[in-house]
Design a protein around this motif. Structure first.
Motif, PDB file in Angstrom:
ATOM      1  N   ASP A 291      -2.353   2.865  22.513  1.00 61.49           N
ATOM      2  CA  ASP A 291      -3.695   2.394  22.156  1.00 61.49           C
ATOM      3  C   ASP A 291      -4.468   3.477  21.411  1.00 61.49           C
ATOM      4  O   ASP A 291      -5.164   3.204  20.425  1.00 61.49           O
ATOM      5  CB  ASP A 291      -4.462   1.968  23.410  1.00 61.49           C
ATOM      6  N   GLY A 292      -4.322   4.714  21.860  1.00 63.12           N
ATOM      7  CA  GLY A 292      -5.020   5.821  21.205  1.00 63.12           C
ATOM      8  C   GLY A 292      -4.519   6.056  19.790  1.00 63.12           C
ATOM      9  O   GLY A 292      -5.301   6.259  18.854  1.00 63.12           O
ATOM     10  N   LEU A 293      -3.190   6.024  19.613  1.00 64.48           N
ATOM     11  CA  LEU A 293      -2.607   6.235  18.302  1.00 64.48           C
ATOM     12  C   LEU A 293      -3.072   5.182  17.314  1.00 64.48           C
ATOM     13  O   LEU A 293      -3.526   5.504  16.202  1.00 64.48           O
ATOM     14  CB  LEU A 293      -1.077   6.221  18.406  1.00 64.48           C
ATOM     15  N   PHE A 294      -2.971   3.928  17.694  1.00 63.88           N
ATOM     16  CA  PHE A 294      -3.274   2.865  16.749  1.00 63.88           C
ATOM     17  C   PHE A 294      -4.767   2.612  16.585  1.00 63.88           C
ATOM     18  O   PHE A 294      -5.179   1.933  15.639  1.00 63.88           O
ATOM     19  CB  PHE A 294      -2.519   1.595  17.135  1.00 63.88           C
ATOM     20  N   ALA A 295      -5.575   3.167  17.485  1.00 67.36           N
ATOM     21  CA  ALA A 295      -7.019   3.124  17.275  1.00 67.36           C
ATOM     22  C   ALA A 295      -7.434   4.149  16.217  1.00 67.36           C
ATOM     23  O   ALA A 295      -8.331   3.911  15.398  1.00 67.36           O
ATOM     24  CB  ALA A 295      -7.755   3.390  18.591  1.00 67.36           C
ATOM     25  N   GLN A 296      -6.767   5.307  16.206  1.00 64.69           N
ATOM     26  CA  GLN A 296      -7.084   6.360  15.243  1.00 64.69           C
ATOM     27  C   GLN A 296      -6.481   6.097  13.863  1.00 64.69           C
ATOM     28  O   GLN A 296      -7.014   6.544  12.844  1.00 64.69           O
ATOM     29  CB  GLN A 296      -6.541   7.709  15.733  1.00 64.69           C
ATOM     30  N   ALA A 297      -5.352   5.406  13.835  1.00 65.96           N
ATOM     31  CA  ALA A 297      -4.558   5.304  12.614  1.00 65.96           C
ATOM     32  C   ALA A 297      -5.301   4.722  11.408  1.00 65.96           C
ATOM     33  O   ALA A 297      -5.199   5.283  10.308  1.00 65.96           O
ATOM     34  CB  ALA A 297      -3.288   4.513  12.892  1.00 65.96           C
ATOM     35  N   PRO A 298      -6.018   3.589  11.523  1.00 66.79           N
ATOM     36  CA  PRO A 298      -6.633   3.024  10.312  1.00 66.79           C
ATOM     37  C   PRO A 298      -7.515   4.015   9.556  1.00 66.79           C
ATOM     38  O   PRO A 298      -7.404   4.156   8.334  1.00 66.79           O
ATOM     39  CB  PRO A 298      -7.441   1.841  10.860  1.00 66.79           C
ATOM     40  N   ARG A 299      -8.397   4.717  10.277  1.00 68.76           N
ATOM     41  CA  ARG A 299      -9.282   5.671   9.604  1.00 68.76           C
ATOM     42  C   ARG A 299      -8.491   6.877   9.074  1.00 68.76           C
ATOM     43  O   ARG A 299      -8.694   7.329   7.944  1.00 68.76           O
ATOM     44  CB  ARG A 299     -10.372   6.136  10.567  1.00 68.76           C
ATOM     45  N   ALA A 300      -7.569   7.389   9.892  1.00 67.49           N
ATOM     46  CA  ALA A 300      -6.826   8.587   9.498  1.00 67.49           C
ATOM     47  C   ALA A 300      -5.934   8.334   8.290  1.00 67.49           C
ATOM     48  O   ALA A 300      -5.752   9.202   7.433  1.00 67.49           O
ATOM     49  CB  ALA A 300      -5.984   9.087  10.669  1.00 67.49           C
ATOM     50  N   LEU A 301      -5.379   7.131   8.194  1.00 66.36           N
ATOM     51  CA  LEU A 301      -4.433   6.829   7.121  1.00 66.36           C
ATOM     52  C   LEU A 301      -5.087   6.186   5.907  1.00 66.36           C
ATOM     53  O   LEU A 301      -4.447   6.028   4.876  1.00 66.36           O
ATOM     54  CB  LEU A 301      -3.325   5.915   7.647  1.00 66.36           C
ATOM     55  N   TRP A 374       5.111   3.769   4.571  1.00 64.14           N
ATOM     56  CA  TRP A 374       3.787   3.167   4.426  1.00 64.14           C
ATOM     57  C   TRP A 374       3.313   2.587   5.754  1.00 64.14           C
ATOM     58  O   TRP A 374       4.098   2.363   6.692  1.00 64.14           O
ATOM     59  CB  TRP A 374       3.779   2.119   3.329  1.00 64.14           C
ATOM     60  N   ALA A 375       1.996   2.386   5.820  1.00 60.15           N
ATOM     61  CA  ALA A 375       1.364   1.736   6.971  1.00 60.15           C
ATOM     62  C   ALA A 375       0.804   0.401   6.493  1.00 60.15           C
ATOM     63  O   ALA A 375       0.324   0.276   5.368  1.00 60.15           O
ATOM     64  CB  ALA A 375       0.255   2.608   7.541  1.00 60.15           C
ATOM     65  N   GLU A 376       0.884  -0.585   7.358  1.00 55.24           N
ATOM     66  CA  GLU A 376       0.435  -1.930   6.997  1.00 55.24           C
ATOM     67  C   GLU A 376      -0.341  -2.522   8.160  1.00 55.24           C
ATOM     68  O   GLU A 376       0.081  -2.432   9.319  1.00 55.24           O
ATOM     69  CB  GLU A 376       1.654  -2.801   6.675  1.00 55.24           C
ATOM     70  N   GLN A 377      -1.475  -3.114   7.846  1.00 57.28           N
ATOM     71  CA  GLN A 377      -2.285  -3.767   8.874  1.00 57.28           C
ATOM     72  C   GLN A 377      -2.304  -5.257   8.599  1.00 57.28           C
ATOM     73  O   GLN A 377      -2.626  -5.695   7.489  1.00 57.28           O
ATOM     74  CB  GLN A 377      -3.712  -3.211   8.875  1.00 57.28           C
ATOM     75  N   ARG A 378      -1.924  -6.048   9.591  1.00 62.60           N
ATOM     76  CA  ARG A 378      -1.961  -7.506   9.482  1.00 62.60           C
ATOM     77  C   ARG A 378      -2.626  -8.058  10.726  1.00 62.60           C
ATOM     78  O   ARG A 378      -2.028  -8.099  11.811  1.00 62.60           O
ATOM     79  CB  ARG A 378      -0.551  -8.089   9.350  1.00 62.60           C
TER      80      ARG A 378
END
Length: 662
Positions: A291-301, A374-378
């Motif tokens: 939860d911590g990783l994926f909460a930070q990821a959008p802004r960081a990436l 790459w990172a992808e958000q869906r």
């Protein structure tokens, strides 16, 4: 007295003029193009060679490859890109060959593991069924009744919504399956499916299952796939192979995978087991880290919005190093706890935790020059991915050495009348430029009379697609074009943003049912489209594999030339790789890929010899740019027009007799 010996059937005796198929079906009309392709496929099987066969719409290519495959005496896999064609092959074409031609064979229809009920996971779920919503819980009674009666375990037998989230806990994947260590292995629906496949001469699968199975076998970690060993492969809808293969030869870690591992770990021991409390604590640690990783990821990436993607680099991943280390530590602790335990469920937890840890490390380093990261958000899902930039090398290493007979076929394989683009993307030429095996090519035209049946409308008065006001002008053109045909139109877009905006601008002005991709499942949209004169605004999945013969579809409007977005991380990496080789990416990759995609969109229109309709290309560049010639030359020889009045006169004028098929 000896009985006369029946002659051995051949493609000519079955599909040729006066052959068995024509005798069995009086309405069947011999197609020279079909026989030409069937002979080429027969030759590929006899020579143990590779064949690239482009067969225009209406050729009858499924029978052209099924007949020689069944006569070959070898176990053949037929792989398709869409469920529609997979169903057609298995439920229509194969019964025809068995019942009308008397061919004797066994065939099996296979889907991925996720389509089948897992008896082991079902038994565990049934002890304490939990659902994401009250709406989902309403299906439980029906699902239990079905589970007790089904002979196949195939979800397709149930009328479950596509979004039924509990299915992921009732089915399994190659990652979560316990394999031969499962206590219900012998009664497992996937095991039964595989046994049927082992007894079959022909296996009907889809590209995703084929490459998932190939990736699993060639990984060196697990050898038991869903498919039994086979001798040859026929790839129908082969134009879709590169994307399917790329997705399965890479790695991907998502919040969903980590959540599922955490949940499965807790469920792997009963609550009265003395180890359960420790396992629950380790699972909670993993869930917290995830939860911590994926909460930070959008802004960081640098991800923006719910539908976006961004390239990953080592320096950007470095912003998440602490969170990534926390997740890896949690995975390591979970793996260490489960290691050596005798229960197959715990052994699977160890394997999965180790694999996820390795994949996270590979993603964080982002250092392989052969991969794009790459990172992808869906929606609620966030995915960290790495895929090979070029699947050619993967195919040469994983598949070609083990198979001496492969047939690639589609209505769209050749770009600018050449097979080079497809052959190189598929790795049929080595790095030295020499073919890796004996490769033959064949192109047979469509029997349809395009000059009489189809018009290609090419307006030049609209703004350039990149100019302000294009979509507003395009929406006005869409309304006027639909007046010509009385609706009955597909409006195909290269972006979801343009699709939605055009729908907003035009739908209220159309005196026909206006449908929008995403509002309902694809099958329901198509059913509604066929039942009532409609205008369907769509993108992506409606560009290919959709078959609407007859008057229900008389107009296909395409908003712009379908160049892949250079902002897509995988596309950008392929462009960069071609540049590093000293080649020109536009001519070598972007242009031929777009030309093939446009042909797919055009192919939605004419599906039978009695169809008549219009394809409208709203992108003026097809006429004003020099590269437009490549697109125009790749399309069927339809009648070209640039005036709406002339177009209306042609469409609503008397229908002339269509030329007969020789």
């Amino acid at each position: 007295m000896s009985l006369p010996v029946s002659p051995t059937p051949s493609v000519d005796s079955l599909l040729g003029p006066g052959g068995a198929l024509q005798e069995a079906l009086p309405a069947y009309e011999h197609r020279p193009e079909q026989l030409q392709m069937a002979r080429a496929v027969e030759r590929a099987f006899a020579e143990h060679s590779y064949l690239l066969a482009e067969a225009g719409t209406g050729t009858g290519k499924t029978l052209a490859y099924l007949v020689p495959a069944l006569l070959s005496g070898r176990r053949v896999v037929v792989s398709t890109a869409t469920k529609t064609l997979q169903d057609q092959v298995f439920f229509k074409d194969l019964p025809l060959l068995r019942e009308k031609l008397g061919l004797r064979f066994e065939a099996a229809y296979l889907k991925g593991r996720g389509n089948y009920l897992c008896l082991h996971r079902y038994a565990s779920f049934a002890q304490d069924p939990q659902f994401a919503s009250r709406d989902e819980s309403r299906y439980w009674s029906r699902l239990k009744t079905w589970a007790e009666q089904t002979q196949t375990g195939d979800r397709g037998e149930l009328d479950l919504p596509e979004s039924f989230s509990a299915w992921s806990r009732l089915s399994t994947t190659s990652e979560t399956c316990l394999g031969t260590r499962c206590p219900l292995y012998e009664s497992c629906f996937v095991t039964r499916m595989r046994k049927r496949a082992e007894a079959a001469d022909l296996l009907v699968v889809n590209h995703h299952l084929f490459f998932a199975d190939l990736a699993l076998r060639s990984s060196g970690k697990r050898t038991e796939g869903v498919l039994p060993w086979y001798d040859a492969v026929i790839f129908d809808e082969a134009h879709a192979l590169e994307d399917a293969a790329s997705g399965h030869f890479g790695v991907g870690v998502s919040n969903y995978r980590l959540e599922e591992l955490s949940r499965d770990a807790v469920a792997s021991l009963k609550e009265d087991d003395s180890r359960h409390a420790t396992l629950r604590a380790l699972s909670a640690r993993l869930r917290t880290g995830s939860d911590g990783l994926f909460a930070q990821a959008p802004r960081a990436l640098g991800l923006s919005g719910h539908e976006s993607s961004v390239a990953l680099r080592a320096e950007t991943m470095g912003k998440l190093s602490g969170a990534l280390q926390g997740v890896r530590d949690a995975l390591g602790a979970l793996s260490s706890f489960s290691a050596g335990e005798r229960e197959p469920e715990l052994a699977a937890i160890t394997r999965r935790a180790d694999e996820l840890g390795e994949q996270l490390s590979f993603l964080e380093k982002a250092e392989s020059v052969d991969h794009v990261y790459w990172a992808e958000q869906r929606g609620k899902g966030l995915f960290l991915r790495a895929s090979p930039i070029d699947v050619a090398k993967e195919l040469r290493e994983r598949m070609y050495g083990a198979l001496d007979t492969v047939v690639y076929t589609s209505a769209t394989l050749a770009a600018d009348s050449r097979f080079d683009f497809f052959a190189r993307r598929m790795g049929l030429y080595g790095e030295d430029g020499q073919p890796v095996t004996k490769v033959r090519t064949l192109s047979v035209p469509s029997p349809f009379d395009y000059p009489r049946q189809a018009a290609l409308y090419l307006p030049t008065h609209l703004p350039d697609p990149s100019a302000p006001g294009f979509i507003e002008a395009a929406a006005e053109e869409i309304v006027q074009l639909c007046q010509v045909t009385g609706g009955r139109a597909f409006v195909l877009f290269t972006s979801l943003r343009n699709m939605v905006r055009a729908y907003e601008l035009a739908a209220g002005r159309l005196p026909y049912q206006a449908l929008l991709q995403g509002e309902r499942p694809k099958a329901q949209l198509l059913e509604s489209f066929r039942d009532t004169p409609s205008v369907l605004f769509a993108a992506h999945s409606f560009w290919e594999g959709v078959d609407v013969p007859g008057d229900a579809l008389s107009l296909v409007i395409i908003d712009r030339l379908p160049f892949a977005s250079p902002g897509d991380p995988l596309v950008a990496a392929r462009i960069n790789q071609i540049q590093q080789r000293g080649e020109e990416p536009f001519e070598q990759y972007q242009l031929p890929q777009a030309a093939l995609a446009l042909r797919q969109g055009f192919g939605r229109l004419i599906r039978t010899q009695s169809d008549k309709g219009i394809v409208a290309m709203l992108d003026r560049r097809i006429v004003t740019k020099s590269y437009g010639r490549v697109f125009l030359d790749s399309l069927p020889d339809a009648r070209r027009m640039d005036d709406l009045t002339e177009l209306s006169r042609w469409f609503n004028g008397p229908v002339r007799a269509l030329r007969s098929v020789k």
